[in-house]
Design a protein around this motif. Structure first.
Motif, PDB file in Angstrom:
ATOM      1  N   LEU A  92     109.623  18.965 -66.151  1.00 60.19           N
ATOM      2  CA  LEU A  92     108.167  19.118 -66.108  1.00 60.19           C
ATOM      3  C   LEU A  92     107.748  19.923 -64.884  1.00 60.19           C
ATOM      4  N   LYS A  93     106.507  20.435 -64.912  1.00 61.86           N
ATOM      5  CA  LYS A  93     105.963  21.258 -63.829  1.00 61.86           C
ATOM      6  C   LYS A  93     104.723  20.570 -63.263  1.00 61.86           C
ATOM      7  N   PRO A  94     104.865  19.826 -62.180  1.00 58.41           N
ATOM      8  CA  PRO A  94     103.698  19.135 -61.609  1.00 58.41           C
ATOM      9  C   PRO A  94     102.668  20.141 -61.093  1.00 58.41           C
ATOM     10  N   VAL A  95     101.423  19.930 -61.465  1.00 51.24           N
ATOM     11  CA  VAL A  95     100.333  20.804 -61.006  1.00 51.24           C
ATOM     12  C   VAL A  95      99.278  19.945 -60.341  1.00 51.24           C
ATOM     13  N   GLY A  96      98.524  20.575 -59.407  1.00 50.25           N
ATOM     14  CA  GLY A  96      97.538  19.823 -58.646  1.00 50.25           C
ATOM     15  C   GLY A  96      96.163  19.834 -59.271  1.00 50.25           C
ATOM     16  N   ASP A  97      95.967  20.622 -60.299  1.00 58.05           N
ATOM     17  CA  ASP A  97      94.662  20.712 -60.963  1.00 58.05           C
ATOM     18  C   ASP A  97      94.886  20.482 -62.452  1.00 58.05           C
ATOM     19  N   ARG A  98      94.122  19.580 -63.038  1.00 64.61           N
ATOM     20  CA  ARG A  98      94.374  19.237 -64.441  1.00 64.61           C
ATOM     21  C   ARG A  98      94.149  20.415 -65.375  1.00 64.61           C
ATOM     22  N   GLU A  99      93.240  21.365 -64.985  1.00 63.24           N
ATOM     23  CA  GLU A  99      93.011  22.518 -65.843  1.00 63.24           C
ATOM     24  C   GLU A  99      94.261  23.397 -65.959  1.00 63.24           C
ATOM     25  N   ASP A 100      95.141  23.311 -64.940  1.00 64.48           N
ATOM     26  CA  ASP A 100      96.374  24.097 -64.982  1.00 64.48           C
ATOM     27  C   ASP A 100      97.336  23.617 -66.067  1.00 64.48           C
ATOM     28  N   MET A 101      97.085  22.440 -66.630  1.00 64.02           N
ATOM     29  CA  MET A 101      97.948  21.942 -67.693  1.00 64.02           C
ATOM     30  C   MET A 101      97.856  22.823 -68.935  1.00 64.02           C
ATOM     31  N   GLY A 102      96.747  23.523 -69.067  1.00 64.67           N
ATOM     32  CA  GLY A 102      96.578  24.377 -70.237  1.00 64.67           C
ATOM     33  C   GLY A 102      97.467  25.597 -70.236  1.00 64.67           C
ATOM     34  N   ASN A 103      98.104  25.908 -69.111  1.00 65.90           N
ATOM     35  CA  ASN A 103      98.940  27.098 -69.019  1.00 65.90           C
ATOM     36  C   ASN A 103     100.348  26.896 -69.587  1.00 65.90           C
ATOM     37  N   ASP A 104     100.788  25.625 -69.691  1.00 69.01           N
ATOM     38  CA  ASP A 104     102.169  25.370 -70.108  1.00 69.01           C
ATOM     39  C   ASP A 104     102.257  23.929 -70.609  1.00 69.01           C
ATOM     40  N   VAL A 105     102.942  23.740 -71.728  1.00 68.24           N
ATOM     41  CA  VAL A 105     103.078  22.385 -72.265  1.00 68.24           C
ATOM     42  C   VAL A 105     103.867  21.497 -71.316  1.00 68.24           C
ATOM     43  N   ALA A 106     104.696  22.112 -70.454  1.00 67.45           N
ATOM     44  CA  ALA A 106     105.477  21.339 -69.490  1.00 67.45           C
ATOM     45  C   ALA A 106     104.680  20.985 -68.250  1.00 67.45           C
ATOM     46  N   ALA A 107     103.491  21.556 -68.091  1.00 67.53           N
ATOM     47  CA  ALA A 107     102.673  21.267 -66.915  1.00 67.53           C
ATOM     48  C   ALA A 107     102.151  19.836 -66.974  1.00 67.53           C
ATOM     49  N   ALA A 108     102.309  19.108 -65.878  1.00 68.59           N
ATOM     50  CA  ALA A 108     101.864  17.719 -65.790  1.00 68.59           C
ATOM     51  C   ALA A 108     101.003  17.568 -64.543  1.00 68.59           C
ATOM     52  N   TRP A 109      99.828  17.033 -64.717  1.00 66.09           N
ATOM     53  CA  TRP A 109      98.889  16.912 -63.610  1.00 66.09           C
ATOM     54  C   TRP A 109      99.285  15.738 -62.713  1.00 66.09           C
ATOM     55  N   PHE A 110      99.440  16.012 -61.413  1.00 65.46           N
ATOM     56  CA  PHE A 110      99.709  14.987 -60.426  1.00 65.46           C
ATOM     57  C   PHE A 110      98.359  14.507 -59.904  1.00 65.46           C
ATOM     58  N   ASP A 111      97.867  13.458 -60.512  1.00 63.24           N
ATOM     59  CA  ASP A 111      96.570  12.870 -60.167  1.00 63.24           C
ATOM     60  C   ASP A 111      96.805  11.939 -58.979  1.00 63.24           C
ATOM     61  N   GLU A 112      96.661  12.493 -57.762  1.00 62.27           N
ATOM     62  CA  GLU A 112      97.164  11.816 -56.571  1.00 62.27           C
ATOM     63  C   GLU A 112      96.450  10.517 -56.249  1.00 62.27           C
ATOM     64  N   GLU A 113      95.165  10.414 -56.558  1.00 62.51           N
ATOM     65  CA  GLU A 113      94.419   9.204 -56.195  1.00 62.51           C
ATOM     66  C   GLU A 113      93.724   8.576 -57.396  1.00 62.51           C
ATOM     67  N   ASN A 114      94.285   8.763 -58.580  1.00 60.45           N
ATOM     68  CA  ASN A 114      93.708   8.205 -59.802  1.00 60.45           C
ATOM     69  C   ASN A 114      92.237   8.609 -59.933  1.00 60.45           C
ATOM     70  N   ALA A 115      92.032   9.925 -59.878  1.00 55.62           N
ATOM     71  CA  ALA A 115      90.673  10.446 -59.979  1.00 55.62           C
ATOM     72  C   ALA A 115      90.040  10.137 -61.328  1.00 55.62           C
TER      73      ALA A 115
END
Length: 329
Positions: free
Chosen positions: A214-237
């Motif tokens: 998987l590819k951890p990303v810091g912004d949830r919108e970045d998940m749309g760029n790749d099915v392997a992208a996974a949002w690292f929701d650091e503080e349970n936003a």
């Protein structure tokens, strides 16, 4: 009278100073061939259950027949012969239970019991197996029995294993199998217990594949760029109630989870079971319904504990590289 012989096969016990001879031989299946002779004449002969030694009814039938056949013969007291036979039956019945069980078995069954290398090893786990090292017919092999084979159907299973490993075709009656199994059980040892279940192994394999690709990303919108992208929701936003407050969550896309499930050798139908197992283990914070986010109208995602995937804040980035440089097999 003489004591019961310790050897296996046809045995002869002299009675009435040798005038009467008693022959007995184990024939398997809890049966024995017992015959009484007087000067070569058959007084009584037949197949009997080994229960005859402890059954007054079965024993009485044999004794009555012998006594009747001896009546009127000169030089022998039928009553005294009957009494000697009763004492012999009593002595056989008093044998130690283990000794008795093995004494009345056919030769090939005794060879299996005597050829076993004890203790029999029990390997516990979700699927428990019994490993029996056996020397038979000039060969030594290790036989493995499942729990279902040990509980029932073991006679047929043992016959097949002996044919496969020792090239011998033998008949094993259910009663003989019970004697073998009892002996194995009495001298067995639990050598190891594997706590991990098959479902745990599958879950661990899927988690390993997810964490390494998987590819951890810091912004949830970045998940749309790749099915392997996974949002690292650091503080349970997202304020996801099933996860600890202010603790990180890794949101994994359903399509990517399915890809890794199939890469682990399981089909799509197993996904529901996998999610249940991951939730029960605490690797997933409850299953999440399809959630509408910016890049897609309806995308199903799952909230993972970062520790289960081996993801840390240092892994978060926007590059196309996976979480780890090496992918485990």
């Amino acid at each position: 009278m003489t004591e019961p012989s310790e050897t296996v096969g046809a045995e002869t016990e002299p009675l009435a100073d040798g005038y009467v001879s008693l022959e007995y031989e184990p024939i398997g299946g809890g049966q024995m061939r017992i015959a009484a002779y007087a000067n070569g004449d058959v007084l009584e002969s037949g197949k009997y259950s080994t229960k005859i030694f402890g059954s007054a009814t079965l024993r009485g039938q044999f004794l009555n027949s012998v006594e009747k056949s001896l009546e009127g013969r000169n030089g022998v007291d039928a009553g005294e012969v009957r009494q000697e036979l009763k004492e012999w039956f009593a002595a056989m019945n008093e044998l130690d239970r283990e000794e008795q069980a093995e004494k009345f078995l056919p030769d090939e069954i005794r060879r299996i019991i005597d050829g076993t290398h004890y203790p029999v090893e029990i390997h516990g786990g979700e699927t428990t197996t019994w490993k029996v090292k056996l020397t038979y017919a000039g060969r030594t092999r290790e036989l493995e029995f499942s729990a279902s084979e040990m509980v029932g159907g073991g006679a047929g299973a043992l016959q097949e294993k002996i044919a496969n490993q020792f090239f011998e075709l033998i008949e094993i009656e259910p009663e003989d199998w019970e004697a073998i199994r009892e002996r194995w059980h009495e001298d067995s040892e639990v050598v190891n217990v594997v706590e991990e279940t098959a479902s745990d192994a599958i879950a661990d394999r899927v988690l390993s594949k997810l964490g390494n690709t998987l590819k951890p990303v810091g912004d949830r919108e970045d998940m749309g760029n790749d099915v392997a992208a996974a949002w690292f929701d650091e503080e349970n936003a997202t304020v996801y109630d099933d996860a600890p407050p202010d603790e990180p969550i890794v949101w994994v896309q359903d399509d990517f989870l399915v890809d890794q499930l199939e890469a682990a050798g399981k089909n799509l139908e197993y996904k529901g079971q996998l999610i249940q197992d991951l939730i029960a283990r605490g690797d997933v914070y409850g299953s999440r319904a399809r959630k509408k986010w910016a890049w897609d109208s309806r995308t199903k995602i799952y909230p993972f504990d970062p520790d289960a995937l081996g993801v840390t804040p240092d892994d978060v980035g926007g590059s196309d590289d996976p979480n780890h440089s090496e992918v485990s097999a």
